[in-house]
Scaffold this motif. Structure first.
Motif, short mmCIF file in Angstrom:
data_model
loop_
_atom_site.label_atom_id
_atom_site.label_comp_id
_atom_site.label_asym_id
_atom_site.label_seq_id
_atom_site.Cartn_x
_atom_site.Cartn_y
_atom_site.Cartn_z
N ALA A 27 47.08 14.52 -6.14
CA ALA A 27 47.71 16.01 -5.27
C ALA A 27 47.99 15.56 -3.75
O ALA A 27 47.53 14.33 -3.45
N PRO A 28 48.74 16.21 -3.11
CA PRO A 28 49.23 15.61 -1.71
C PRO A 28 48.19 15.23 -0.70
O PRO A 28 47.34 15.98 -0.57
N GLY A 29 48.10 13.76 -0.48
CA GLY A 29 46.92 13.69 0.49
C GLY A 29 45.71 13.30 -0.03
O GLY A 29 44.72 12.72 0.62
N PHE A 30 45.49 13.63 -1.58
CA PHE A 30 44.54 13.39 -2.21
C PHE A 30 43.13 13.87 -1.44
O PHE A 30 43.55 15.18 -1.07
N ALA A 31 42.06 13.45 -1.12
CA ALA A 31 41.04 13.86 -0.57
C ALA A 31 40.75 13.48 0.83
O ALA A 31 40.87 14.18 1.76
N SER A 32 40.91 12.21 1.07
CA SER A 32 40.65 11.62 2.20
C SER A 32 41.82 11.95 3.41
O SER A 32 41.36 12.11 4.48
N SER A 33 43.10 11.52 2.94
CA SER A 33 44.18 11.66 4.00
C SER A 33 44.20 13.07 4.23
O SER A 33 44.71 13.40 5.56
N ARG A 34 44.10 13.66 3.28
CA ARG A 34 44.46 15.45 3.48
C ARG A 34 43.18 15.99 4.54
O ARG A 34 43.82 16.49 5.60
N LEU A 35 42.16 15.59 4.41
CA LEU A 35 41.37 16.16 5.44
C LEU A 35 41.18 15.17 6.55
O LEU A 35 41.06 15.89 7.85
N GLY A 36 41.39 13.79 6.74
CA GLY A 36 41.44 13.08 7.95
C GLY A 36 42.61 13.40 8.82
O GLY A 36 42.39 13.55 9.88
N VAL A 37 43.81 13.57 8.06
CA VAL A 37 45.17 13.85 8.81
C VAL A 37 44.79 15.26 9.52
O VAL A 37 45.39 15.57 10.47
N ALA A 38 44.36 16.37 8.76
CA ALA A 38 44.14 17.76 9.31
C ALA A 38 43.33 17.47 10.47
O ALA A 38 43.67 18.10 11.63
N ILE A 39 42.01 16.92 10.62
CA ILE A 39 41.39 16.94 11.44
C ILE A 39 42.11 15.97 13.03
O ILE A 39 42.25 16.50 14.21
N ALA A 40 42.82 14.86 12.63
CA ALA A 40 43.45 14.24 13.35
C ALA A 40 44.70 15.08 14.23
O ALA A 40 44.84 15.05 15.44
N LEU A 41 45.20 15.67 13.57
CA LEU A 41 46.67 16.42 14.02
C LEU A 41 45.78 17.66 14.79
O LEU A 41 46.73 17.85 15.94
N GLU A 42 44.92 18.29 14.50
CA GLU A 42 44.23 19.31 15.70
C GLU A 42 43.76 18.62 16.50
O GLU A 42 44.02 19.16 17.83
N ALA A 43 43.07 17.43 16.81
CA ALA A 43 42.83 16.93 17.88
C ALA A 43 44.04 16.45 18.65
O ALA A 43 44.06 16.66 20.10
N MET A 44 45.00 16.11 18.19
CA MET A 44 46.38 15.62 18.97
C MET A 44 46.90 17.03 19.86
O MET A 44 47.17 17.13 20.84
#
Length: 289
Positions: free
Chosen positions: A191-208
């Motif tokens: 699935a798009p982003g699997f589990a790790s990238s999907r969660l990790g990127v979501a947090i990182a984008l909000e931090a940005m």
């Protein structure tokens, strides 16, 4: 599925396509557990860089006492090449080229063409659809995602990504390989982003976005996650380590597949356009020496 040669639960002969930071780390992981490893690169300069990365990484592991062994003896099981034909006798090949779907498809079909009928093929993609990458393969049932984490030698996680046509036997074998490498498997459906990238990127984008809006500094946002939520590294420092260009590519893919919540912030686009890619260029959300 065919019999495979094993070395203590691992494929005995492993190939890695691409000897950058991730590919060299993957080679290191298998090499230190007794597999015979060959890394294939695109040109002589890249090949030399791959060789130096792996040899240096193995030497550091021995110096730190992480593993017992003689450097020269361990490196006898390691080689590099410029020719896909070096994969002809491999039991498993892991593709670790940049996150470009067309580049990966071309690389995977090229590797599959020289593999024996009993060999397995994996991609180290962190977000691209493994099922779509498999569309150009003749034996998609022998293909899956093995998402290693950076830095590979120190990381204890491998995300096993099961594509639409991945055989159950291969998925089970991948968990065995992960355990033999001394790591833990997280098995996810493609699935798009699997589990790790999907969660990790979501947090990182909000931090940005928080930095962009002046909510807090990068350091304070990271400290909030490290001290408040016990993350080992904050999302912005992690982005610097991964590479802002890599994070932007993943965010754009997730934006196209999952919608606006993954739209890359302008601050990320601007930093990438300015060459501020994180640790590898000396500057990202932090300044690196």
């Amino acid at each position: 599925m065919g019999k495979i040669n094993l070395a203590d639960g691992l494929p005995a002969r492993v190939g890695v396509l691409g000897g950058g930071r991730m590919g060299a780390g993957i080679a290191h992981a298998f090499l230190m557990k007794g597999a015979e490893v060959v890394v294939v690169e695109r040109d002589e300069q890249a090949e030399e860089g791959a060789r130096e990365r792996v040899e240096s990484s193995v030497a550091k592991s021995i110096e730190r006492g992480v593993v017992d062994g003689n450097l020269d003896e361990i490196l006898e099981s390691f080689s590099t090449s410029l020719d896909y034909a070096a994969f002809a006798d491999r039991d498993l090949v892991v593709e670790a080229v940049p996150e470009d779907p067309e580049l990966k498809k071309a690389a995977l079909t090229g590797v599959e063409a020289v593999l024996g009928a009993g060999a397995f093929l994996a991609t180290n993609t962190s977000s691209l659809s493994v099922s779509k990458l498999a569309e150009s393969l003749a034996r998609p049932e022998r293909f899956l995602g093995l998402h290693f984490f950076n830095p590979v030698p120190a990381s204890t996680l491998i995300e096993v990504v099961v594509a639409e046509k991945t055989s159950p036997e291969l998925a089970a074998a991948a968990k065995t390989w992960t355990e033999a490498l001394g790591k833990t498997a997280v098995v996810v459906r493609d699935a798009p982003g699997f589990a790790s990238s999907r969660l990790g990127v979501a947090i990182a984008l909000e931090a940005m976005r928080m930095v962009e809006e002046g909510v807090a500094s990068a350091e304070d946002i990271d400290n909030a996650m490290v001290l408040g939520y016990k993350h080992p590294t904050g999302p912005l420092k992690t982005t610097d380590i991964v590479g802002l260009d890599v994070r932007l590519g993943i965010a754009e893919y997730l934006h196209s597949t999952l919608g606006e919540r993954f739209a890359p912030p302008q601050i990320l686009r601007d930093k990438v356009a300015n060459g501020e890619l994180g640790r590898k260029t000396g500057k990202g959300f932090y300044t690196w020496n």
